[in-house]
Design a protein around this motif. Structure first.
Motif, PDB file in Angstrom:
ATOM      1  N   PRO A  24      27.344  36.890 -67.878  1.00 20.32           N
ATOM      2  CA  PRO A  24      25.930  36.496 -67.975  1.00 20.32           C
ATOM      3  C   PRO A  24      25.464  35.618 -66.800  1.00 20.32           C
ATOM      4  CG  PRO A  24      27.137  35.996 -70.005  1.00 20.32           C
ATOM      5  CD  PRO A  24      28.151  36.320 -68.957  1.00 20.32           C
ATOM      6  N   ALA A  25      26.217  34.534 -66.496  1.00 19.26           N
ATOM      7  CA  ALA A  25      25.784  33.542 -65.498  1.00 19.26           C
ATOM      8  C   ALA A  25      24.326  33.180 -65.752  1.00 19.26           C
ATOM      9  CB  ALA A  25      25.991  34.062 -64.080  1.00 19.26           C
ATOM     10  N   ASP A  26      24.050  32.661 -66.952  1.00 19.58           N
ATOM     11  CA  ASP A  26      22.666  32.568 -67.430  1.00 19.58           C
ATOM     12  C   ASP A  26      22.207  31.164 -67.791  1.00 19.58           C
ATOM     13  OD1 ASP A  26      24.431  32.377 -69.588  1.00 19.58           O
ATOM     14  OD2 ASP A  26      22.944  33.132 -70.991  1.00 19.58           O
ATOM     15  N   GLY A  27      23.101  30.174 -67.742  1.00 14.43           N
ATOM     16  CA  GLY A  27      22.709  28.822 -68.137  1.00 14.43           C
ATOM     17  C   GLY A  27      22.362  28.701 -69.604  1.00 14.43           C
ATOM     18  N   GLY A  28      22.756  29.716 -70.410  1.00 15.21           N
ATOM     19  CA  GLY A  28      22.450  29.713 -71.842  1.00 15.21           C
ATOM     20  C   GLY A  28      21.165  30.426 -72.179  1.00 15.21           C
ATOM     21  N   GLY A  29      20.486  31.005 -71.183  1.00 16.23           N
ATOM     22  CA  GLY A  29      19.205  31.657 -71.442  1.00 16.23           C
ATOM     23  C   GLY A  29      19.329  33.013 -72.106  1.00 16.23           C
ATOM     24  N   VAL A  34      17.255  31.005 -67.235  1.00 16.65           N
ATOM     25  CA  VAL A  34      18.179  31.763 -66.381  1.00 16.65           C
ATOM     26  C   VAL A  34      17.829  31.560 -64.912  1.00 16.65           C
ATOM     27  CG1 VAL A  34      19.079  34.049 -65.821  1.00 16.65           C
ATOM     28  CG2 VAL A  34      18.523  33.474 -68.192  1.00 16.65           C
ATOM     29  N   SER A  35      16.543  31.701 -64.580  1.00 21.06           N
ATOM     30  CA  SER A  35      16.108  31.562 -63.185  1.00 21.06           C
ATOM     31  C   SER A  35      16.435  30.185 -62.635  1.00 21.06           C
ATOM     32  CB  SER A  35      14.602  31.822 -63.077  1.00 21.06           C
ATOM     33  OG  SER A  35      14.297  33.166 -63.364  1.00 21.06           O
ATOM     34  N   ALA A  36      16.163  29.142 -63.427  1.00 20.79           N
ATOM     35  CA  ALA A  36      16.408  27.777 -62.971  1.00 20.79           C
ATOM     36  C   ALA A  36      17.896  27.546 -62.692  1.00 20.79           C
ATOM     37  CB  ALA A  36      15.910  26.786 -64.018  1.00 20.79           C
ATOM     38  N   MET A  37      18.755  28.017 -63.593  1.00 17.71           N
ATOM     39  CA  MET A  37      20.192  27.835 -63.411  1.00 17.71           C
ATOM     40  C   MET A  37      20.678  28.553 -62.152  1.00 17.71           C
ATOM     41  SD  MET A  37      23.032  30.000 -63.937  1.00 17.71           S
ATOM     42  CE  MET A  37      24.750  29.634 -63.603  1.00 17.71           C
ATOM     43  N   THR A  58      25.305  27.218 -56.116  1.00 19.23           N
ATOM     44  CA  THR A  58      25.752  27.249 -54.719  1.00 19.23           C
ATOM     45  C   THR A  58      26.360  28.602 -54.363  1.00 19.23           C
ATOM     46  OG1 THR A  58      27.892  26.317 -55.385  1.00 19.23           O
ATOM     47  CG2 THR A  58      26.177  24.774 -54.667  1.00 19.23           C
ATOM     48  N   LYS A  59      26.550  29.471 -55.362  1.00 17.26           N
ATOM     49  CA  LYS A  59      27.117  30.793 -55.119  1.00 17.26           C
ATOM     50  C   LYS A  59      25.997  31.769 -54.761  1.00 17.26           C
ATOM     51  CE  LYS A  59      30.970  30.119 -58.339  1.00 17.26           C
ATOM     52  NZ  LYS A  59      31.645  30.596 -59.569  1.00 17.26           N
ATOM     53  N   GLU A  60      26.186  32.486 -53.667  1.00 18.87           N
ATOM     54  CA  GLU A  60      25.147  33.391 -53.170  1.00 18.87           C
ATOM     55  C   GLU A  60      24.821  34.494 -54.175  1.00 18.87           C
ATOM     56  OE1 GLU A  60      23.207  33.091 -50.542  1.00 18.87           O
ATOM     57  OE2 GLU A  60      24.196  31.155 -50.194  1.00 18.87           O
ATOM     58  N   LEU A  61      25.855  35.060 -54.809  1.00 20.66           N
ATOM     59  CA  LEU A  61      25.641  36.139 -55.769  1.00 20.66           C
ATOM     60  C   LEU A  61      24.798  35.657 -56.942  1.00 20.66           C
ATOM     61  CD1 LEU A  61      26.186  39.033 -56.733  1.00 20.66           C
ATOM     62  CD2 LEU A  61      28.298  38.202 -57.799  1.00 20.66           C
ATOM     63  N   THR A  62      25.127  34.452 -57.453  1.00 23.16           N
ATOM     64  CA  THR A  62      24.378  33.898 -58.583  1.00 23.16           C
ATOM     65  C   THR A  62      22.951  33.574 -58.175  1.00 23.16           C
ATOM     66  OG1 THR A  62      26.428  32.956 -59.449  1.00 23.16           O
ATOM     67  CG2 THR A  62      24.370  32.098 -60.345  1.00 23.16           C
ATOM     68  N   LYS A  63      22.788  32.970 -57.002  1.00 22.66           N
ATOM     69  CA  LYS A  63      21.457  32.599 -56.526  1.00 22.66           C
ATOM     70  C   LYS A  63      20.568  33.838 -56.364  1.00 22.66           C
ATOM     71  CE  LYS A  63      21.208  29.224 -53.524  1.00 22.66           C
ATOM     72  NZ  LYS A  63      20.322  28.209 -54.160  1.00 22.66           N
ATOM     73  N   ALA A  64      21.167  34.918 -55.886  1.00 22.36           N
ATOM     74  CA  ALA A  64      20.391  36.150 -55.696  1.00 22.36           C
ATOM     75  C   ALA A  64      19.871  36.711 -57.017  1.00 22.36           C
ATOM     76  CB  ALA A  64      21.254  37.193 -54.982  1.00 22.36           C
ATOM     77  N   GLY A  65      20.572  36.404 -58.115  1.00 21.64           N
ATOM     78  CA  GLY A  65      20.168  36.921 -59.421  1.00 21.64           C
ATOM     79  C   GLY A  65      19.019  36.171 -60.055  1.00 21.64           C
ATOM     80  N   HIS A  71      16.027  36.251 -59.310  1.00 23.77           N
ATOM     81  CA  HIS A  71      14.835  37.101 -59.377  1.00 23.77           C
ATOM     82  C   HIS A  71      14.985  38.216 -60.411  1.00 23.77           C
ATOM     83  CE1 HIS A  71      13.466  34.949 -55.888  1.00 23.77           C
ATOM     84  NE2 HIS A  71      14.534  35.320 -55.196  1.00 23.77           N
ATOM     85  N   GLN A  72      16.161  38.268 -61.054  1.00 26.43           N
ATOM     86  CA  GLN A  72      16.367  39.250 -62.129  1.00 26.43           C
ATOM     87  C   GLN A  72      16.886  38.526 -63.370  1.00 26.43           C
ATOM     88  OE1 GLN A  72      17.900  43.295 -60.881  1.00 26.43           O
ATOM     89  NE2 GLN A  72      18.810  42.023 -59.265  1.00 26.43           N
ATOM     90  N   PRO A  73      16.111  37.613 -63.925  1.00 28.69           N
ATOM     91  CA  PRO A  73      16.600  36.784 -65.031  1.00 28.69           C
ATOM     92  C   PRO A  73      16.832  37.549 -66.325  1.00 28.69           C
ATOM     93  CG  PRO A  73      14.246  36.453 -64.736  1.00 28.69           C
ATOM     94  CD  PRO A  73      14.703  37.308 -63.587  1.00 28.69           C
ATOM     95  N   PHE A  74      16.450  38.805 -66.368  1.00 26.11           N
ATOM     96  CA  PHE A  74      16.662  39.628 -67.567  1.00 26.11           C
ATOM     97  C   PHE A  74      18.048  40.260 -67.589  1.00 26.11           C
ATOM     98  CE2 PHE A  74      15.190  42.289 -64.166  1.00 26.11           C
ATOM     99  CZ  PHE A  74      15.973  43.430 -64.259  1.00 26.11           C
ATOM    100  N   ALA A  75      18.729  40.259 -66.436  1.00 26.64           N
ATOM    101  CA  ALA A  75      19.975  41.020 -66.307  1.00 26.64           C
ATOM    102  C   ALA A  75      21.183  40.107 -66.200  1.00 26.64           C
ATOM    103  CB  ALA A  75      19.905  41.929 -65.074  1.00 26.64           C
ATOM    104  N   PHE A  76      22.292  40.528 -66.786  1.00 27.24           N
ATOM    105  CA  PHE A  76      23.563  39.846 -66.571  1.00 27.24           C
ATOM    106  C   PHE A  76      23.913  39.912 -65.076  1.00 27.24           C
ATOM    107  CE2 PHE A  76      23.631  39.592 -70.918  1.00 27.24           C
ATOM    108  CZ  PHE A  76      24.867  39.370 -71.514  1.00 27.24           C
TER     109      PHE A  76
END
Length: 929
Positions: free
Chosen positions: A665-670, A733-736, A741-748, A750-755
């Protein structure tokens, strides 16, 4: 509270005027109970005693009784129905004059005068959640001394802060080593009169402590000055009665930190202890915590049991010595040859700490030598085993000094035991000036310079033992034809380490620097030899250097290690470069828990691996059962088979369906939430029921916990983000992700609906395989989930698998393979798809074989269903597993194992031998293709 704090509290209680009404509560307070607990017991709300005493549930029933009634009262407490109902582990009775207690679990008892009960506090430590080893229960002196020395150490640093700086820390530690020697010497007749050191300080220093440091300094100066030189040196007459000690212990600076009145009082109290009771093998490892800011909170916990140490030393060389002693019988020549051999044995611990392994090895060898001398009628013969043959490397200077001191004390105690006090004293002083413990980085030092090849010596001599530069061994010592045994317990550090949550900035920075040093250490050992050295555990450096040493010198080695070095990826990355050129594993102890004093310190799950260049059979010890087998070879998985290395495979090698990682998920609980939130979201998103799915994380499915997640497409997201509840969760999700600091996570972001990582469509029949599972289970608990469930990255997924695949995966045979090649967390199973499932050796299956296995899998799933709503954790609890489910698994194992060898395997060892055989054939055939 730690053990030292409890001992101090109990000692203080025993010295106060006995108060019958207050004793039970003061006693419980001393063992770490909170004030609120004591308050509840006083009120009677939690006190269920039926004898007018105090009863603490699950702990103790105690009573203050009339004088002379202690024994009767203890019997009443033991027989009390309330004691049984409350599951009390101890009963205790006292009348203020005598005290008796019993451990109701073991039946052990103590009986002593009331004022002496602090001497038995180790017996009662389980009341504080601390289980004790036998040696501590029998002698509490070492904990008591550690506590008193710690109080002195802290008090001295309070008044002398400069002594705590890096520049003077060595001086402070050296001062403490000198004090320990003096306390021991005045109680063991090494000094000419009892209480000589402490008594002199008490008499000659002012009560306001203004000159205490000067008195101690003069005593140190006397002990470093030979008798003939004392007049010229101007040694004070009152100090002249002290013997010349030298050996480096008192040479160099005689500076002493200033003493406050409190510090002077502490020192005198320490001197009043009975230092004849010191156990150098126990005390050394405890006292090292005094000088270590990070370890001081665990005072009294730094004790490794002698039985654990002997698990290393016995098969390494002590068992062989004892066998040779038995073979010699009363043959004088054979006994003499064995004694001569022992005199040339060197024991080398390149991570020696405060010398536990070296001290135990020395004491055991002295015991064997004493038997030889008795059989030869030479009981008063001076030992031929020099302590300079017990060598070590230690990174920190204080443990290194304590290691030397512990060996000196052990030598004296052995001389007293085997030759008598008079002979021991006659040869004890002055101390030898040789240096045999090196302070330095073991992975950077040349071990051959510290333990040079037999027949050569290091010609550089030390001026003294304790104050010399310690970057190399400094012994001019011939050892022609001798043997070297390398042993120890190197640091337990994995390839990556993280600072604990909430750690201070200073701690984070310190850990970072230590990690950088360790990385550089491993690079110095492995660069150019192993490409993937950065992923190796720190202990691998010791194994590699021991293997290198053994190729040059006649030596064998054995180290305690976290069991990770013999499991998973560590095996194929590290061991092929180590087990070669004649080096082999000649003995091993499989996984067991290496514990210190405290049960609350759960211990580390370890194995012991012995290396040798000598041919012959190998011995494999079962770390749990204690059994031993002689085998032809032990491979790096600690399995009696050829040296085979199992490597990761990207897909199954034998036609099985792939197992994939769960979605991350990498979602911050969202995106993940409970049933209540799921209900709200579904109510708000009419017509979008499929976007709220059941979600199963690491333990959810196994323990029957239900969570949910948002599983939406881009098109669905465009509609859902207009809804307030969904919008709120997407913003989390977007805020988290934006803060990551991880590029892959940061790139996500803009897609807060997706794991972040999606590994399933979401509409398959799915089986979840947990990443970890308790070692107590007899089977890996694979869980079948409702269609459309989402599996998190805490587990693995099996999508629409053929049921015969499930039969194989849930078998005892697959579990034994996973346990061997995937690695473990402590002793718990750890599953890996690329290393465990994709490599699982499988014979060629016929259609009938697959049909038979399919029926077995169906039988297991039906047996589970029959016990709904029991969770998988309940069903696979070995104590509660339903008989029909166990029978279904037994049928499955029966069918599968007959496919492999035509019968059931006798045990896991036999399973692994067959699996490694098939793996070898399988990889050989693949290599030819």
């Amino acid at each position: 509270m730690n053990a030292v704090e409890i001992e101090e509290a109990i000692s203080a209680l025993s010295q106060q005027r006995f108060d019958a009404m207050e004793f039970p509560f003061a006693f419980l307070l001393a063992f770490g109970n909170k004030a609120t607990t004591i308050k509840m017991l006083r009120k009677g709300a939690r006190n269920k005693s039926d004898l007018g005493g105090v009863l603490q549930t699950n702990k103790i029933h105690l009573k203050v009784c009339a004088e002379g009634e202690v024994t009767n009262s203890l019997a009443e407490l033991k027989a009390s129905p309330a004691t049984t109902k409350a599951k009390a582990k101890f009963v205790l009775a006292t009348d203020g004059r005598d005290l008796e207690a019993e451990d109701l679990t073991t039946g052990e008892t103590i009986a002593c005068t009331y004022t002496d009960f602090p001497d038995h506090f180790g017996f009662l430590l389980p009341l504080a959640g601390i289980s004790t080893v036998k040696q501590i229960r029998e002698s509490t002196f070492d904990i008591k001394a550690t506590g008193r020395l710690n109080r002195l150490y802290v008090e001295l640093l309070k008044d002398n802060p400069e002594w705590g700086t890096a520049a003077r820390r060595h001086d402070m530690n050296h001062f403490m080593a000198r004090l320990i020697f003096c306390f021991f010497a005045e109680d063991t007749d090494i000094f000419t009169t009892p209480d000589q050191f402490t008594g002199t300080i008490e008499r000659m220093s002012e009560k306001d402590s203004s000159n205490t440091h000067e008195v101690i300094s003069e005593l140190f100066r006397a002990m470093n000055t030979k008798a003939d030189n004392r007049t010229a040196a101007g040694i004070a007459r009152w100090a002249n009665v002290f013997p010349y000690v030298n050996g480096g212990l008192f040479s160099g600076s005689t500076d002493v930190p200033s003493f406050s009145k409190i510090a002077r009082s502490y020192l005198i109290h320490i001197g009043s202890l009975d230092w004849t009771k010191i156990n150098p093998d126990i005390f050394g490892s405890m006292i090292q915590a005094v000088a270590d800011d990070e370890e001081r909170g665990a005072l009294g916990m730094h004790y490794t049991s002698v039985p654990n140490i002997l698990k290393v030393l016995n098969p390494l060389f002590l068992d062989d010595l004892r066998e040779k002693l038995e073979e010699a019988g009363d043959n004088p020549r054979k006994l003499l040859n064995l004694r001569s051999r022992m005199a040339k044995i060197r024991v080398f611990d390149p991570a020696c700490g405060s010398g536990n392994f070296l001290v135990i090895a020395y004491k055991e060898m002295r015991s064997i030598e004493a038997e030889i001398n008795e059989l030869r009628g030479e009981t008063d013969r001076r030992t031929e085993i020099p302590i300079t043959n017990f060598r070590g490397i230690e990174l920190r200077d204080f443990p290194a000094e304590i290691a030397r001191l512990a060996l000196i004390i052990a030598e004296y105690q052995c001389d007293v035991t085997y030759r008598g006090q008079k002979e021991a004293l006659a040869e004890f002083l002055p101390l030898d000036a040789k240096n045999w413990i090196t302070c330095g980085n073991a992975l950077r030092l040349d071990w051959l310079s510290i333990c040079p090849p037999t027949g050569t010596g290091v010609k550089h001599r030390a001026e003294d033992l304790f104050m010399s530069p310690l970057d190399q061994a400094q012994i001019d010592f011939e050892n022609e034809g001798g043997e070297t045994y390398i042993c120890g317990n190197p640091p337990y550090v994995g390839a990556t380490t993280k600072a604990p949550k909430g750690a201070s900035k200073e701690t984070v920075e310190r850990l970072k620097k230590e990690a950088e040093r360790r990385k550089a250490d491993l690079e110095s050992v492995f660069r150019g030899r192993i490409k993937t050295w950065k992923s190796l555990d720190y202990v691998c450096g010791w194994f590699m250097k021991a293997a290198d040493y053994g190729k040059i010198e006649k030596a064998a080695a054995a180290f305690v290690s976290t069991n990770s070095v013999c499991q998973g990826e560590q095996v194929f990355r590290f061991w092929p470069s180590t087990i070669k050129e004649g080096v082999r594993i000649n003995f091993a102890v499989t996984s067991f828990s290496w514990k210190n004093l405290a049960a609350r310190n759960a211990g580390v799950t370890v194995c012991i691996v012995g290396l040798s260049t000598q041919p012959g059979t190998a011995k494999l010890f079962d770390g749990k059962e204690g059994t031993v087998r002689e085998v032809e070879n032990i491979n790096a998985y600690l399995v009696p088979y050829d040296n085979v290395y199992v490597e990761n495979q990207t897909k199954p090698m034998q036609g099985l369906q792939p197992v994939v990682n769960g979605s991350k998920p990498a979602d911050g609980g969202g995106l993940i939430f409970d049933a209540d939130v799921a209900h709200t979201l579904r109510q708000e998103a009419k017509g979008y029921d499929d976007v709220v799915r059941p979600f199963f994380g690491a333990h959810d499915a196994t323990h029957g916990v239900g969570r949910y997640c948002i599983w939406a497409s881009r098109q669905q997201y465009e509609c859902l983000k207009q809804l307030p509840s969904f919008q709120e969760r997407f913003e989390i999700v977007s805020a988290m992700r934006e803060k990551s600091t991880k590029e892959l996570t940061k790139a996500g972001a803009h897609q807060p609906f997706a794991f972040q990582q999606v590994r399933q469509r979401g509409d398959e029949i799915v089986f979840q395989i947990p990443r970890h599972s308790s070692e107590e289970r007899d089977f890996f608990p694979i869980v079948n989930l409702p269609r459309g469930s989402i599996v998190g990255d805490g587990g693995f997924s099996f999508f629409d698998p053929p049921l015969w695949n499930i039969s194989i995966l849930i078998s005892r045979l697959a579990l034994s393979w996973i346990a061997a090649v995937c690695g473990k967390i402590k002793t718990d199973y750890r599953f890996s798809n690329t290393l465990g499932w994709n490599t699982l050796p499988l014979p060629k299956l016929t259609e009938k074989n697959k049909a038979d296995l399919t029926r077995c899998a169906e039988g297991i799933l039906l047996a589970r269903e029959a016990h709904f709503p029991a969770t998988i954790a309940d069903l696979y609890d070995p104590e509660k597993m339903p008989a029909d489910l166990r029978a279904a698994h037994d049928r499955n194992d029966e069918v599968l194992e007959r496919i492999y060898i035509g019968r059931r395997f006798r045990n896991d060892t036999e399973r692994l031998e067959k699996l490694f055989e098939l793996y070898t054939k399988m990889t050989t055939q693949m290599a030819k293709q």
